[in-house]
Scaffold this motif. Sequence first.
Motif, PDB file in Angstrom:
ATOM      1  N   LEU A  68       0.823  -1.201   0.000  1.00 27.99           N
ATOM      2  CA  LEU A  68       0.000   0.000   0.000  1.00 27.99           C
ATOM      3  C   LEU A  68       0.860   1.256   0.000  1.00 27.99           C
ATOM      4  N   LEU A  69       0.271   2.334  -0.506  1.00 24.17           N
ATOM      5  CA  LEU A  69       0.926   3.640  -0.545  1.00 24.17           C
ATOM      6  C   LEU A  69       0.169   4.622   0.331  1.00 24.17           C
ATOM      7  N   ASP A  70       0.892   5.286   1.223  1.00 24.78           N
ATOM      8  CA  ASP A  70       0.343   6.338   2.080  1.00 24.78           C
ATOM      9  C   ASP A  70       0.864   7.669   1.557  1.00 24.78           C
ATOM     10  N   ILE A  71      -0.027   8.490   1.002  1.00 23.48           N
ATOM     11  CA  ILE A  71       0.359   9.755   0.378  1.00 23.48           C
ATOM     12  C   ILE A  71       0.188  10.876   1.394  1.00 23.48           C
ATOM     13  N   GLY A  72       1.310  11.484   1.790  1.00 22.83           N
ATOM     14  CA  GLY A  72       1.292  12.472   2.865  1.00 22.83           C
ATOM     15  C   GLY A  72       1.270  11.780   4.200  1.00 22.83           C
ATOM     16  N   SER A  73       2.280  10.969   4.453  1.00 22.34           N
ATOM     17  CA  SER A  73       2.273  10.000   5.550  1.00 22.34           C
ATOM     18  C   SER A  73       2.552  10.588   6.926  1.00 22.34           C
ATOM     19  N   GLY A  74       2.943  11.864   7.016  1.00 25.54           N
ATOM     20  CA  GLY A  74       3.155  12.482   8.325  1.00 25.54           C
ATOM     21  C   GLY A  74       4.184  11.727   9.148  1.00 25.54           C
ATOM     22  N   ILE A  75       3.878  11.497  10.424  1.00 25.64           N
ATOM     23  CA  ILE A  75       4.824  10.747  11.265  1.00 25.64           C
ATOM     24  C   ILE A  75       4.449   9.264  11.343  1.00 25.64           C
ATOM     25  N   GLY A  76       3.591   8.835  10.415  1.00 32.60           N
ATOM     26  CA  GLY A  76       3.458   7.408  10.156  1.00 32.60           C
ATOM     27  C   GLY A  76       2.384   6.641  10.879  1.00 32.60           C
ATOM     28  N   GLY A  77       1.510   7.309  11.616  1.00 29.67           N
ATOM     29  CA  GLY A  77       0.485   6.584  12.360  1.00 29.67           C
ATOM     30  C   GLY A  77      -0.400   5.692  11.495  1.00 29.67           C
ATOM     31  N   PHE A  86      -3.458  -5.379   8.921  1.00 27.04           N
ATOM     32  CA  PHE A  86      -3.614  -6.276   7.777  1.00 27.04           C
ATOM     33  C   PHE A  86      -2.389  -7.161   7.519  1.00 27.04           C
ATOM     34  N   GLY A  87      -1.268  -6.872   8.175  1.00 25.41           N
ATOM     35  CA  GLY A  87      -0.055  -7.636   7.919  1.00 25.41           C
ATOM     36  C   GLY A  87       0.599  -7.336   6.595  1.00 25.41           C
ATOM     37  N   CYS A  88       0.221  -6.220   5.972  1.00 28.84           N
ATOM     38  CA  CYS A  88       0.708  -5.867   4.639  1.00 28.84           C
ATOM     39  C   CYS A  88       1.941  -4.963   4.710  1.00 28.84           C
ATOM     40  N   ARG A  89       2.500  -4.655   3.561  1.00 33.07           N
ATOM     41  CA  ARG A  89       3.574  -3.663   3.446  1.00 33.07           C
ATOM     42  C   ARG A  89       2.973  -2.301   3.150  1.00 33.07           C
ATOM     43  N   VAL A  90       3.582  -1.254   3.700  1.00 31.73           N
ATOM     44  CA  VAL A  90       3.135   0.113   3.447  1.00 31.73           C
ATOM     45  C   VAL A  90       4.353   0.988   3.206  1.00 31.73           C
ATOM     46  N   THR A  91       4.287   1.797   2.158  1.00 29.59           N
ATOM     47  CA  THR A  91       5.298   2.820   1.899  1.00 29.59           C
ATOM     48  C   THR A  91       4.632   4.180   1.979  1.00 29.59           C
ATOM     49  N   GLY A  92       5.187   5.070   2.793  1.00 30.12           N
ATOM     50  CA  GLY A  92       4.673   6.417   2.904  1.00 30.12           C
ATOM     51  C   GLY A  92       5.567   7.407   2.186  1.00 30.12           C
ATOM     52  N   ILE A  93       4.965   8.484   1.707  1.00 35.91           N
ATOM     53  CA  ILE A  93       5.736   9.577   1.103  1.00 35.91           C
ATOM     54  C   ILE A  93       5.243  10.888   1.693  1.00 35.91           C
ATOM     55  N   ASP A  94       6.180  11.768   2.049  1.00 33.04           N
ATOM     56  CA  ASP A  94       5.815  13.049   2.650  1.00 33.04           C
ATOM     57  C   ASP A  94       6.837  14.104   2.253  1.00 33.04           C
ATOM     58  N   GLY A 121       9.483  13.069  -0.408  1.00 30.67           N
ATOM     59  CA  GLY A 121       9.231  13.377  -1.808  1.00 30.67           C
ATOM     60  C   GLY A 121       7.917  14.094  -2.035  1.00 30.67           C
ATOM     61  N   ASP A 122       7.681  14.396  -3.310  1.00 33.99           N
ATOM     62  CA  ASP A 122       6.552  15.182  -3.777  1.00 33.99           C
ATOM     63  C   ASP A 122       5.484  14.243  -4.334  1.00 33.99           C
ATOM     64  N   ALA A 123       4.245  14.387  -3.880  1.00 37.55           N
ATOM     65  CA  ALA A 123       3.162  13.527  -4.356  1.00 37.55           C
ATOM     66  C   ALA A 123       2.850  13.734  -5.825  1.00 37.55           C
ATOM     67  N   LEU A 124       3.346  14.842  -6.410  1.00 35.26           N
ATOM     68  CA  LEU A 124       3.125  15.089  -7.832  1.00 35.26           C
ATOM     69  C   LEU A 124       4.179  14.443  -8.722  1.00 35.26           C
ATOM     70  N   ALA A 125       5.233  13.916  -8.126  1.00 39.57           N
ATOM     71  CA  ALA A 125       6.297  13.242  -8.892  1.00 39.57           C
ATOM     72  C   ALA A 125       6.896  12.171  -8.001  1.00 39.57           C
ATOM     73  N   MET A 126       6.170  11.085  -7.806  1.00 39.09           N
ATOM     74  CA  MET A 126       6.586  10.070  -6.841  1.00 39.09           C
ATOM     75  C   MET A 126       7.622   9.116  -7.429  1.00 39.09           C
ATOM     76  N   PRO A 127       8.603   8.721  -6.615  1.00 43.12           N
ATOM     77  CA  PRO A 127       9.709   7.881  -7.109  1.00 43.12           C
ATOM     78  C   PRO A 127       9.356   6.395  -7.120  1.00 43.12           C
ATOM     79  N   PHE A 128       8.197   6.070  -7.683  1.00 39.57           N
ATOM     80  CA  PHE A 128       7.723   4.693  -7.699  1.00 39.57           C
ATOM     81  C   PHE A 128       7.375   4.274  -9.118  1.00 39.57           C
TER      82      PHE A 128
END
Length: 277
Positions: A68-77, A86-94, A121-128
């Motif tokens: 999953l992708l968290d866009i604007g992930s803050g301090i990660g809560g 869910f036991g899944c993987r999550v990548t945040g970008i802020d 990083g920037d949500a308008l140009a994500m490195p993914f």
Amino acid sequence: MSSEHDISAHYNRPNLLARLNAALREDGVDPGHPDIAALAPYDQFHGRGLEATEELASLIQVAATDHLLDIGSGIGGPARYFANRFGCRVTGIDLTPEFCDVARALTRLLRLDDRVSFELGDALAMPFANGAFAGAYSMNVSMNIADKTGLYREIHRVLAPGGWLVLSEVAKGDGPEPDYPTPWASSARTSFLATPEQTRRGLLDAGFDVVRLHSTAEQARAFGARSRALVERGEKPPHRAVMLVHGELAAQAMANTARALLEARIVPIEVLCRKRG
């Protein structure tokens, strides 16, 4: 138009981790050994805090194999909540460096860093890569982004075909602009509110099917009333992230937001949509 620096500066306060640790000690929590519940009043930096995160999670189905992708992930809560639930993987970008640093530190403490990571990083140009994520979510972020078209298209790019997107945002209501500061902006210069219908149209144009878009104003008002009742009884409110991040600015920011909600200048919304194909 505002710059990335202006937006990041609104959130960037020195010694954030030290201030969080002090708040945890005041709560009777060892900052070296917190758990998700102890962090929840502080690391869910969006309207209604953990309550809203739980609500968003109930809208979708997530497999342990999903990324999953968290866009604007803050301090990660929220990222840690989704990974733990869910036991899944999550990548945040802020966009804010200190948020990313604190998010990584807290994630290591909770021993979730094998499944949760954060990118500056920037949500308008994500490195993914294209189609990298099974699902994405964003909570109280797009109010800082003027280019909604670019945002929705970039999210669409990094989602796999059929991938879901859930948004929890503050939309523009029928009244005038809110008074500033608010939790998301010091002035109108860094606030870019869209109406619910503009949000719907932008997502459709970007290639999403909108499954559900609804107001959560009633829930927000009820949450505010419960929080005020706790404070009047001498207890701490359930959501203390705005105070943690914004310090002396927080009281005015929250008062302006409450008034804007009451006067229908703003309307909180939740959106569930899917990438076509």
